[in-house]
Write a protein that holds these residues in place. Structure first.
Motif, PDB file in Angstrom:
ATOM      1  N   MET A  54      47.885  50.348  40.017  1.00 15.34           N
ATOM      2  CA  MET A  54      46.812  49.462  40.425  1.00 15.34           C
ATOM      3  C   MET A  54      47.406  48.263  41.180  1.00 15.34           C
ATOM      4  SD  MET A  54      43.539  48.452  38.473  1.00 15.34           S
ATOM      5  CE  MET A  54      42.405  47.294  39.100  1.00 15.34           C
ATOM      6  N   PHE A  55      46.802  47.906  42.281  1.00 16.60           N
ATOM      7  CA  PHE A  55      47.280  46.821  43.136  1.00 16.60           C
ATOM      8  C   PHE A  55      46.883  45.481  42.509  1.00 16.60           C
ATOM      9  CE2 PHE A  55      46.961  44.037  46.868  1.00 16.60           C
ATOM     10  CZ  PHE A  55      48.198  44.253  47.430  1.00 16.60           C
ATOM     11  N   TYR A  56      47.868  44.626  42.268  1.00 11.96           N
ATOM     12  CA  TYR A  56      47.616  43.331  41.620  1.00 11.96           C
ATOM     13  C   TYR A  56      47.118  42.299  42.626  1.00 11.96           C
ATOM     14  CZ  TYR A  56      48.527  38.725  39.684  1.00 11.96           C
ATOM     15  OH  TYR A  56      48.397  37.425  39.283  1.00 11.96           O
ATOM     16  N   VAL A  57      46.030  41.616  42.251  1.00  9.57           N
ATOM     17  CA  VAL A  57      45.508  40.471  42.991  1.00  9.57           C
ATOM     18  C   VAL A  57      45.189  39.389  41.959  1.00  9.57           C
ATOM     19  CG1 VAL A  57      43.728  39.601  44.550  1.00  9.57           C
ATOM     20  CG2 VAL A  57      44.476  41.977  44.753  1.00  9.57           C
ATOM     21  N   SER A  58      45.777  38.216  42.121  1.00 10.75           N
ATOM     22  CA  SER A  58      45.582  37.111  41.169  1.00 10.75           C
ATOM     23  C   SER A  58      44.160  36.567  41.225  1.00 10.75           C
ATOM     24  CB  SER A  58      46.557  35.973  41.473  1.00 10.75           C
ATOM     25  OG  SER A  58      46.144  35.277  42.646  1.00 10.75           O
ATOM     26  N   ASP A  59      43.884  35.657  40.309  1.00 13.67           N
ATOM     27  CA  ASP A  59      42.648  34.886  40.401  1.00 13.67           C
ATOM     28  C   ASP A  59      42.739  33.999  41.645  1.00 13.67           C
ATOM     29  OD1 ASP A  59      41.548  35.930  38.069  1.00 13.67           O
ATOM     30  OD2 ASP A  59      42.432  34.365  36.814  1.00 13.67           O
ATOM     31  N   ILE A  60      41.606  33.545  42.127  1.00  9.91           N
ATOM     32  CA  ILE A  60      41.554  32.696  43.314  1.00  9.91           C
ATOM     33  C   ILE A  60      42.108  31.302  42.995  1.00  9.91           C
ATOM     34  CG2 ILE A  60      39.998  31.562  44.955  1.00  9.91           C
ATOM     35  CD1 ILE A  60      38.183  34.043  44.706  1.00  9.91           C
ATOM     36  N   LYS A  61      42.912  30.780  43.904  1.00  7.51           N
ATOM     37  CA  LYS A  61      43.496  29.444  43.781  1.00  7.51           C
ATOM     38  C   LYS A  61      43.077  28.626  45.008  1.00  7.51           C
ATOM     39  CE  LYS A  61      47.494  31.797  41.777  1.00  7.51           C
ATOM     40  NZ  LYS A  61      47.307  31.625  40.382  1.00  7.51           N
ATOM     41  N   GLU A  62      42.947  27.328  44.819  1.00  8.54           N
ATOM     42  CA  GLU A  62      42.549  26.455  45.931  1.00  8.54           C
ATOM     43  C   GLU A  62      43.607  25.404  46.251  1.00  8.54           C
ATOM     44  OE1 GLU A  62      38.647  24.975  44.968  1.00  8.54           O
ATOM     45  OE2 GLU A  62      37.750  26.954  45.236  1.00  8.54           O
ATOM     46  N   LYS A  63      44.788  25.593  45.695  1.00  6.56           N
ATOM     47  CA  LYS A  63      45.912  24.688  45.945  1.00  6.56           C
ATOM     48  C   LYS A  63      47.115  25.506  46.386  1.00  6.56           C
ATOM     49  CE  LYS A  63      44.548  20.966  42.848  1.00  6.56           C
ATOM     50  NZ  LYS A  63      43.802  20.240  43.797  1.00  6.56           N
ATOM     51  N   ALA A  64      48.043  24.850  47.037  1.00  3.58           N
ATOM     52  CA  ALA A  64      49.268  25.508  47.499  1.00  3.58           C
ATOM     53  C   ALA A  64      50.082  26.004  46.310  1.00  3.58           C
ATOM     54  CB  ALA A  64      50.096  24.518  48.323  1.00  3.58           C
ATOM     55  N   PRO A  65      50.937  26.993  46.543  1.00  2.18           N
ATOM     56  CA  PRO A  65      51.819  27.460  45.462  1.00  2.18           C
ATOM     57  C   PRO A  65      52.761  26.347  45.007  1.00  2.18           C
ATOM     58  CG  PRO A  65      51.947  28.913  47.390  1.00  2.18           C
ATOM     59  CD  PRO A  65      51.140  27.720  47.786  1.00  2.18           C
ATOM     60  N   GLU A  76      47.539  35.547  45.116  1.00  2.00           N
ATOM     61  CA  GLU A  76      48.881  36.122  45.115  1.00  2.00           C
ATOM     62  C   GLU A  76      48.709  37.595  44.765  1.00  2.00           C
ATOM     63  OE1 GLU A  76      50.827  33.623  42.247  1.00  2.00           O
ATOM     64  OE2 GLU A  76      50.900  31.935  43.647  1.00  2.00           O
ATOM     65  N   THR A  77      49.546  38.457  45.371  1.00  2.00           N
ATOM     66  CA  THR A  77      49.361  39.894  45.223  1.00  2.00           C
ATOM     67  C   THR A  77      50.692  40.618  45.072  1.00  2.00           C
ATOM     68  OG1 THR A  77      49.573  40.402  47.582  1.00  2.00           O
ATOM     69  CG2 THR A  77      47.370  39.751  46.799  1.00  2.00           C
ATOM     70  N   ASP A  78      50.584  41.917  44.770  1.00  2.00           N
ATOM     71  CA  ASP A  78      51.732  42.789  44.957  1.00  2.00           C
ATOM     72  C   ASP A  78      52.003  42.793  46.453  1.00  2.00           C
ATOM     73  OD1 ASP A  78      51.959  43.569  42.262  1.00  2.00           O
ATOM     74  OD2 ASP A  78      50.652  45.313  42.531  1.00  2.00           O
ATOM     75  N   GLU A  79      53.150  43.298  46.856  1.00  2.00           N
ATOM     76  CA  GLU A  79      53.458  43.325  48.280  1.00  2.00           C
ATOM     77  C   GLU A  79      52.445  44.203  49.017  1.00  2.00           C
ATOM     78  OE1 GLU A  79      57.320  43.005  50.894  1.00  2.00           O
ATOM     79  OE2 GLU A  79      57.323  44.844  49.717  1.00  2.00           O
ATOM     80  N   ALA A  80      51.767  43.600  49.991  1.00  2.00           N
ATOM     81  CA  ALA A  80      50.762  44.306  50.792  1.00  2.00           C
ATOM     82  C   ALA A  80      51.307  44.484  52.201  1.00  2.00           C
ATOM     83  CB  ALA A  80      49.459  43.521  50.817  1.00  2.00           C
ATOM     84  N   ILE A  81      51.357  45.722  52.652  1.00  2.00           N
ATOM     85  CA  ILE A  81      51.895  46.016  53.969  1.00  2.00           C
ATOM     86  C   ILE A  81      50.817  46.594  54.885  1.00  2.00           C
ATOM     87  CG2 ILE A  81      53.606  47.361  55.263  1.00  2.00           C
ATOM     88  CD1 ILE A  81      54.877  45.224  53.517  1.00  2.00           C
ATOM     89  N   SER A  82      49.975  47.432  54.340  1.00  2.00           N
ATOM     90  CA  SER A  82      48.978  48.128  55.163  1.00  2.00           C
ATOM     91  C   SER A  82      47.599  47.497  55.017  1.00  2.00           C
ATOM     92  CB  SER A  82      48.902  49.601  54.746  1.00  2.00           C
ATOM     93  OG  SER A  82      48.319  49.696  53.453  1.00  2.00           O
ATOM     94  N   MET A  83      46.724  47.857  55.935  1.00  2.00           N
ATOM     95  CA  MET A  83      45.342  47.376  55.851  1.00  2.00           C
ATOM     96  C   MET A  83      44.659  47.941  54.598  1.00  2.00           C
ATOM     97  SD  MET A  83      45.178  45.215  58.267  1.00  2.00           S
ATOM     98  CE  MET A  83      43.506  44.704  57.961  1.00  2.00           C
ATOM     99  N   GLU A  84      45.082  49.114  54.138  1.00  2.00           N
ATOM    100  CA  GLU A  84      44.513  49.692  52.910  1.00  2.00           C
ATOM    101  C   GLU A  84      44.819  48.793  51.706  1.00  2.00           C
ATOM    102  OE1 GLU A  84      46.450  51.730  55.076  1.00  2.00           O
ATOM    103  OE2 GLU A  84      44.572  52.359  56.006  1.00  2.00           O
ATOM    104  N   ASP A  85      46.003  48.192  51.706  1.00  2.00           N
ATOM    105  CA  ASP A  85      46.367  47.281  50.621  1.00  2.00           C
ATOM    106  C   ASP A  85      45.438  46.071  50.573  1.00  2.00           C
ATOM    107  OD1 ASP A  85      48.567  48.877  49.958  1.00  2.00           O
ATOM    108  OD2 ASP A  85      49.955  47.702  51.175  1.00  2.00           O
ATOM    109  N   CYS A  86      44.822  45.776  51.687  1.00  2.00           N
ATOM    110  CA  CYS A  86      43.988  44.572  51.794  1.00  2.00           C
ATOM    111  C   CYS A  86      42.585  44.749  51.216  1.00  2.00           C
ATOM    112  CB  CYS A  86      43.904  44.125  53.250  1.00  2.00           C
ATOM    113  SG  CYS A  86      45.505  43.610  53.904  1.00  2.00           S
ATOM    114  N   ILE A  87      42.204  45.964  50.885  1.00  2.00           N
ATOM    115  CA  ILE A  87      40.850  46.209  50.381  1.00  2.00           C
ATOM    116  C   ILE A  87      40.572  45.387  49.118  1.00  2.00           C
ATOM    117  CG2 ILE A  87      39.311  47.957  49.385  1.00  2.00           C
ATOM    118  CD1 ILE A  87      40.636  49.958  51.385  1.00  2.00           C
ATOM    119  N   GLU A  88      41.507  45.394  48.184  1.00  2.00           N
ATOM    120  CA  GLU A  88      41.318  44.630  46.938  1.00  2.00           C
ATOM    121  C   GLU A  88      41.337  43.125  47.199  1.00  2.00           C
ATOM    122  OE1 GLU A  88      40.376  45.967  44.012  1.00  2.00           O
ATOM    123  OE2 GLU A  88      40.352  47.840  45.138  1.00  2.00           O
ATOM    124  N   ILE A  89      42.147  42.702  48.156  1.00  2.00           N
ATOM    125  CA  ILE A  89      42.208  41.282  48.534  1.00  2.00           C
ATOM    126  C   ILE A  89      40.857  40.860  49.117  1.00  2.00           C
ATOM    127  CG2 ILE A  89      43.351  39.570  49.991  1.00  2.00           C
ATOM    128  CD1 ILE A  89      45.848  41.483  49.895  1.00  2.00           C
TER     129      ILE A  89
END
Length: 179
Positions: A1-12, A38-51
């Protein structure tokens, strides 16, 4: 499963690349608000679906292109679902055929690796070598979804702010085209 963090509104709290640090410093300076994940490493547009689902927006597709002499560079931003055809791009701009720029040039000019191409890379383009080319369909979207200069950090910013605040700040005025 592709990891996507909770939404943040401040810089890392810490940065993975110099460009990533410049991105957040510039957004703060220009008073441009954002949401990020913040996510697992996303390289393809398919990885972006969860984002896309998490941030409730559509990620843009950003391509770093060059001519065969490797002395003219284009950062082409289009919608994720559109296939890229070099012939069509070149015809609209009335230029010779382009191809994907080599990884080394992408790193040297934009400060990013493959998969992390972003409009924010022009912060590193002090010599104004790169022409920003926006597909007009990108401008129809309220939100601009893109990498923060890494393959594990993605953000959502108002498209209007990219065009009216960020790009003028970098002295990169976009060429808007219809493809």
């Amino acid at each position: 499963m592709f990891y996507v963090s909770d939404i943040k509104e401040k810089a890392p709290n810490s940065y993975k690349t110099p460009l990533q640090e410049m991105v957040y410093e510039t957004l703060t300076k220009l008073e441009i608000s954002f949401e990020r994940v913040e996510t697992d490493e996303a390289i393809s547009m398919e990885d972006c679906i969860e984002i896309n689902k998490k941030l409730n927006m559509n990620m843009v597709k950003t391509l770093f292109l060059c001519n065969s002499q490797k002395n003219k560079f284009y950062l082409f931003v289009t919608t994720a679902e559109k296939p890229f055809k070099s012939k069509d791009f070149s015809k609209v701009l009335n230029i010779s055929r382009v191809s994907f720029a080599p990884q080394e040039l992408m790193q040297n000019i934009l400060g990013v690796k493959i998969g992390a191409a972003t409009v924010f890379g022009v912060l590193n383009d002090k010599e104004n070598l790169v022409e920003i080319v926006l597909d007009q369909d990108v401008l129809l979207e309220e939100w601009y979804g893109c990498s923060d200069g890494t393959t594990t950090g993605y953000m959502k910013v108002k498209t209007e702010w990219i065009v009216t605040k960020f790009l003028p700040y970098t002295k990169h005025m976009p060429n808007v085209i219809k493809i």
